[in-house]
Design an enzyme around this catalytic site. Structure first.
Site, short mmCIF file in Angstrom:
data_model
loop_
_atom_site.label_atom_id
_atom_site.label_comp_id
_atom_site.label_asym_id
_atom_site.label_seq_id
_atom_site.Cartn_x
_atom_site.Cartn_y
_atom_site.Cartn_z
N GLY A 477 0.96 -1.28 0.10
CA GLY A 477 0.14 -0.06 0.16
C GLY A 477 0.80 1.14 0.03
O GLY A 477 0.44 2.55 -0.18
N ALA A 517 12.74 -1.61 6.07
CA ALA A 517 13.85 -0.83 6.10
C ALA A 517 13.85 0.34 5.03
O ALA A 517 14.99 0.74 4.44
CB ALA A 517 15.10 -1.57 6.24
N SER A 518 12.82 0.72 4.39
CA SER A 518 12.52 1.56 3.54
C SER A 518 13.50 1.67 2.27
O SER A 518 14.17 2.35 1.87
CB SER A 518 13.04 3.12 4.12
OG SER A 518 12.11 3.63 5.08
N THR A 521 12.28 1.80 -2.67
CA THR A 521 12.49 2.55 -3.94
C THR A 521 14.07 2.38 -4.30
O THR A 521 14.30 2.79 -5.69
CB THR A 521 12.11 3.80 -3.39
OG1 THR A 521 10.93 4.13 -3.20
CG2 THR A 521 12.44 5.02 -4.52
N ALA A 709 16.66 8.77 -6.15
CA ALA A 709 15.73 8.51 -5.07
C ALA A 709 16.12 7.69 -3.89
O ALA A 709 17.11 6.85 -4.22
CB ALA A 709 14.52 7.92 -5.70
N LYS A 710 15.82 7.84 -2.84
CA LYS A 710 16.19 6.94 -1.73
C LYS A 710 14.74 6.71 -0.97
O LYS A 710 13.70 7.15 -1.42
CB LYS A 710 17.14 7.49 -0.76
CG LYS A 710 17.25 9.02 -0.26
CD LYS A 710 18.43 9.58 0.19
CE LYS A 710 18.18 10.86 0.53
NZ LYS A 710 19.46 11.49 0.94
N GLY A 711 14.71 6.09 0.22
CA GLY A 711 13.38 5.86 0.88
C GLY A 711 12.69 6.97 1.76
O GLY A 711 13.44 8.04 2.04
N GLU A 714 9.96 5.78 6.36
CA GLU A 714 9.78 5.93 7.56
C GLU A 714 10.37 7.25 8.16
O GLU A 714 10.16 7.71 9.31
CB GLU A 714 10.95 4.92 8.19
CG GLU A 714 10.35 3.18 8.01
CD GLU A 714 11.36 2.28 8.08
OE1 GLU A 714 11.04 1.66 9.08
OE2 GLU A 714 11.90 1.79 7.19
#
Lengths: 756, 284
Positions: A477, A517-518, A521, A709-711, A714
């Site tokens: 989601g 742990a994000s 992406t 891009a990164k996470g 969180e």
């Protein structure tokens, strides 16, 4: 930034399917002749099992099988410690512990069968409080674990004693967090189907379809991982809680024993009392400072509540212990952690993985420090933030960082200086920041195949020009599949509408570690980007042959291969694929950067790190303690936004979920028994409670991320608790919330304490 | 469990007793039965008895039919104008979905200590009408709640209406529900205050309290400090102290008994001042 797709707002790719009710969730899944599986759970926090008599249940017509310790092998499992069993053996260790399970023709029969199982218990003294559990002579939760300590560490880094000896000022605080559930709307459930060849198919809303086979199903059932085909069903929410899903094991074991399909759906109450809620932790902080507000060192002592079994808790405690040291230039630190067994529901991971708790404590402490040093809390942070290029004292390498920009944005948008000057009288502002990993090498070792933290993807184009992305990384989601589709669409020049990303399935998809742990992406996104680039090359090669134009003179746009010099020379992607035999694929693999930490927890656990700053303005009723969050303003550094609409959803969802945790949630254990056993007593914020949220993204363009891009998942939740607590502190002229949640009663107590 | 859908009040009354329960909105009964908190032999569905769904003014009284929903209260100009604490409690009642189903009588018959509509109705001297096959009777709401979840209604009795006197220009009132979130929350404390003023003298004082004892009740000792007085700071402080003193709250998952007791004083003080238009420390 010349991208056509990346960075723009798009709906998530399966939005229409979800809002129209077409989505098949696990509870909707129908398997022919499926039996209903249900568990008998311990009514006691701590008791010895003298006898389990299932004979009456087995004789009940309609009951296919009853499982308990009597007829299942002793095969302990657990990610860090093998301290858990499919069914309790010598003891039950929390209210909700699985003692037996039945599979029957329908729910009523299964329920009746459970009532016919006779269990003789010898009730033992409960040890519910972690500090009581540490006392000499306390009852042991696991007879073999002396002192109830599941894990322990003590790290000293830098010249910590000198830092305190030579400090201009030192400060100390203690903070306590509570047991809170992930409160996803879809209760947990799994279905399993045994096949005559001995293999088993499993379905469920699972964060990692690959890993649940290796850390739970295969070892407990004495089978190999590839005996299981695990398929994810569309998610009704997880937030960390559906990584470690024992319902999958229950369904699979019942199905194998009954040789029939079994659906094992947990009720909401079962979910609340027997899943793996966010870990409660007790954090003592001491910090040493120079007069100008430079951080000199910190000492941290943690007592973390493990509950009855460990699962990922040692890693969560580690995250709580070390994380915030990397957000600021920290010259020295001493960290002690103890993870303590108790007769309470096993704690676990939720969005933030300990960082919500750690950030609450440290960022609350920072405002006390700012107050003590006579500095503005925003200025104190801006002076000490880590920066791009830094290597932290724990070895974290900061590849990109825009946290200072995020903070300056919050300060500017909230009219911070003026509002700070006006503080007290029941109205105030506060802010807090955080750092978070984008993937964590440690999990790859604990849960995965090796130390590579890998992801892989396949992009498959068919003769109609439609594209499927196969990735082992799951969408819960959070929008992972949409991010993948938008990345691949950007690379391939094929419109997003032609993309489909099916749920993860170990039966045919390439390996992925899953959603935690994000990491998706960055890691999954890179794998899919490489796969899309490969598919694009293969498409252009095929088009070169079909169109008799060299590949390097071709481009793909709007689903057509075109000659760059002669745009009228073009061919639809589907036609190119058709002429090439009906399918063109690309594959991509990406291994995460960073290191596995050494024994002293030194090293760079993630490829890169994300950041955020949250600001809150609150009104506090000084007589009742009722806090109203008037507005939230926040800045996030997710490297680069892939899908702006999805990213905004992450931020708004994270803020409201975090505010809900901070202010009203709690399973409220009392002597090991939870009081929040339904959504009537376990409150989560509603739309009525959600404050206006103003926010923006600060794109640090990460060098390792797909399109930078990164996470984001969180960092969107971590700081809001401390931001609210700091705003309460400001509004009340010094009421510091040291125990969560921020209930009116606690606020009133803190106001009275501050007044003394 | 047997299910019977009544087509008339008489039919409903004939089916009552012997472990039967009346069901209107079902917002309390259905979860109670589902989760095993209540066992009933027969559910008598009265939800189609439209003759019980009304809010009307007659003979100088407001009659609220048993099936009037909480949403009906909010849609009623009569309630808004002549029963404003009740109207405010309806605004804070659960959420829209529940308000659309939950009936006024059901909220009272359920007899939760935290029933949101009880404090304002108690303060407005509500009288309930009860009917059974034997006949009808009326009872002041203040005599209706006997003990925790125990009422004066006999098992076979159906609450058919709630009757209140409309508030007029001489009445000063205020309501507050202290809760842990802004919707779908059980009250930590609920207080309704109504003061009938004759010139500067308080001729009649009524304070309804919820969630601070086994039953919702009138804070009579607090009221006594106000009735017949010119209300100033001293009377308000005395009433607030009496309200706190008279509360018999419990510790539960929402708040401690000590906090609830303290809030009784804070809220009574604050609501009296609000009702009288006196300056307050902080706005409610």
């Amino acid at each position: 930034m010349s991208e056509r797709v990346v960075g723009r707002p798009h709906p998530i790719i399966d939005a229409a399917e979800k809002v129209s009710g077409a989505t098949v969730f696990i509870d909707d899944l129908e398997l022919p002749d499926a039996l209903t599986g249900m568990a008998l759970r311990s009514p006691h926090p701590h008791a010895r099992i003298l006898r389990v008599d299932t004979s009456a249940a087995e004789r009940l017509p309609g009951v296919a099988v009853v499982l308990s310790k009597n007829n299942t092998p002793d095969a302990p499992f657990g990610i860090n410690h093998k301290d858990e069993a499919a069914f309790c053996r010598e003891k039950v260790r929390y209210v909700g512990d699985e003692v037996a399970a039945v599979a029957a023709v329908d729910e009523a029969t299964a329920r009746e069968a459970l009532s016919l199982i006779r269990v003789e218990y010898e009730v033992l003294p409960t040890v519910a409080d972690p500090f009581a559990a540490l006392e000499p002579g306390a009852p042991l939760v696991h007879d073999s674990v002396a002192g109830n300590v599941a894990n322990e560490f003590h790290i000293r880094r830098g010249a910590i004693d000198e830092a305190f000896d030579e400090a201009d000022a030192t400060f100390a605080d203690e903070f306590h967090t509570h047991l809170a559930h992930q409160a996803y709307i879809e209760p947990t459930g799994c279905a399993a189907q045994w096949h005559p060849d001995g293999k088993i198919s499993v379905w469920g809303c699972l964060q990692s379809v690959f890993l649940i086979r290796t850390f739970m199903l295969a070892p407990v059932m004495g089978m190999s991982a590839d005996d299981f085909r695990v398929t994810q069903t569309k998610p009704g929410g997880a937030f960390g809680g559906k990584l470690d899903v024992k319902a999958a094991l229950m369904a699979a074991m019942l199905s194998r024993a009954a040789e029939k399909p079994v659906k094992f759906m947990m009720s909401l109450e079962e979910d609340l009392i027997a899943m793996r809620p966010r870990m409660p932790v007790h954090i003592s902080l001491e910090s040493a400072w120079k007069r100008d507000g430079a951080l000199a060192g910190k000492r941290v002592r943690i007592v973390a509540e493990n509950g009855a079994y460990s699962s990922l808790s040692p890693a969560i405690m580690s995250s709580i212990a070390l994380r915030t040291d990397n957000l600021y230039k920290t010259p020295a630190a001493e960290i002690q952690g103890r993870l303590v067994y108790t007769n309470v529901i096993p704690s676990g991971q939720m969005r933030g993985f300990g960082n919500v708790q750690a950030t609450y404590a440290w960022e609350s402490h920072l405002d006390n420090v700012a107050d003590g040093l006579g500095l503005d809390p925003a200025d104190l942070r801006l002076k000490n933030y880590t920066e791009k290029g830094d290597v932290s004292l724990h070895g974290w390498k900061i590849a990109s960082c825009a946290v200072a920009d995020a903070t300056r944005y919050v300060v500017d948008k909230m009219d911070w200086k003026a509002r700070r000057a006006r503080g007290g009288k029941g109205r105030g502002v506060g802010l807090a920041s955080c750092i978070h990993v984008s993937g964590n090498k440690g999990f790859s070792v604990e849960l995965g195949p090796d130390d590579t933290d890998p992801s892989s993807g396949v992009v498959r184009v068919d003769e109609e020009g439609k594209v499927e992305i196969w990735s082992g990384e799951s969408d819960l989601g959070q929008g992972a599949t949409s991010v993948m589709a938008y990345i691949a669409s950007e690379v391939m020049g094929i419109p997003v509408e032609r993309f489909k990303v099916p749920p993860t399935d170990t039966g045919y998809m390439p390996f992925g570690m899953g959603a935690f742990a994000s990491r998706i992406t960055l890691i999954g996104g890179n794998a899919v980007k490489l796969a899309a680039e490969d598919a694009r090359r293969n498409l252009l090669d095929a088009a070169a042959e079909a169109m008799e134009i060299p590949a390097d003179e071709l481009e793909i746009a709007e689903g057509e291969v075109r000659a760059k010099a002669l745009p009228e020379r073009k061919m639809a992607v589907g036609e190119v694929v058709g002429r090439a035999g009906g399918v063109i694929e690309g594959e991509g693999k990406w291994l995460a950067g960073g290191d596995v930490l050494d024994k002293e927890k030194f090293g760079n656990p993630s490829t890169t790190y994300s950041f955020s700053t949250h600001g809150a303005e609150v009104e506090v009723d000084m007589e009742t303690g009722v806090v109203t969050v008037l507005q939230v303003c926040c800045g996030h550094d997710p490297g680069r936004v892939i899908n702006r609409l999805g990213a905004e959803g992450q931020v708004e969802g994270g803020v409201v979920q975090g505010m809900s945790y901070a202010m009203m949630e709690g399973l409220a254990p009392l002597e090991g028994r939870l009081r929040g056993r339904n959504f009537h007593d376990y409150l989560i914020a509603t739309s009525m409670d959600a404050p206006p949220i103003e926010h923006d993204f600060f794109e640090s363009m990460d060098p390792y991320g797909p399109y930078g891009a990164k996470g984001l998942a969180e960092v969107a939740i971590n700081p809001i608790t401390a931001a609210i607590c700091n705003a309460v502190y400001h509004a009340t002229g010094g009421a510091r919330i040291r125990t969560l949640p921020v209930t009116p009663e606690r606020v009133l107590e803190a106001i009275e304490e501050a007044g003394r | 469990m047997e299910f019977l859908r009544a087509t008339s009040v008489d039919e409903a009354l004939a089916a009552a007793g012997d472990g039967a329960a009346f069901v209107a909105g079902g917002t309390n009964l259905v979860p109670d039965v589902l989760f095993g908190r209540k066992k009933i032999a027969r559910a008598v569905d009265i939800s189609r008895l439209d003759e019980l769904r009304f809010i009307e003014e007659a003979d100088g009284k407001i009659r609220i039919g048993a099936l009037a929903t909480v949403t009906d209260l909010l849609d009623s100009g009569l309630i808004r104008d002549a029963a404003s604490p009740l109207y405010e409690s309806a605004l804070e009642f659960a959420g829209p979905l529940v308000r659309n189903r939950a009936s006024v009588a059901g909220n009272l018959m359920d007899a939760s200590p935290a029933a949101d509509l009880a404090p304002p109705l108690l303060a407005q001297d509500a009288v309930v009408e009860l009917a059974s096959a034997e006949g009808e009777r009326t009872l002041p709401l203040s005599e209706f709640f006997l003990d925790y979840r125990k009422t004066a209604a006999r098992p076979e009795e159906l609450m058919t209406a709630v009757v209140i006197d409309p508030l007029g220009t001489a009445d000063r009132c205020a309501y507050y529900k202290l809760q842990l979130r802004r919707a779908m929350a059980i009250a930590v404390v609920g207080v309704a205050v109504i003061l009938r003023m004759e010139e500067s003298v308080c001729a009649e004082a009524a304070i309804g309290m919820g969630a601070v004892a086994a039953v919702p009740y009138r804070a009579r000792a607090a009221e006594a400090h106000l009735r017949g007085k010119e209300i100033g700071e001293a009377e308000i402080e005395a009433a607030a102290a009496a309200a706190a003193d008279g509360a018999r709250p419990i510790d539960d998952v929402r708040a401690s008994a000590a906090y609830r007791r303290k809030m009784c004083g804070v809220l009574v003080r604050r609501l009296l001042k609000k009702a009288l238009g006196m300056p307050q420390i902080a706005a409610v």
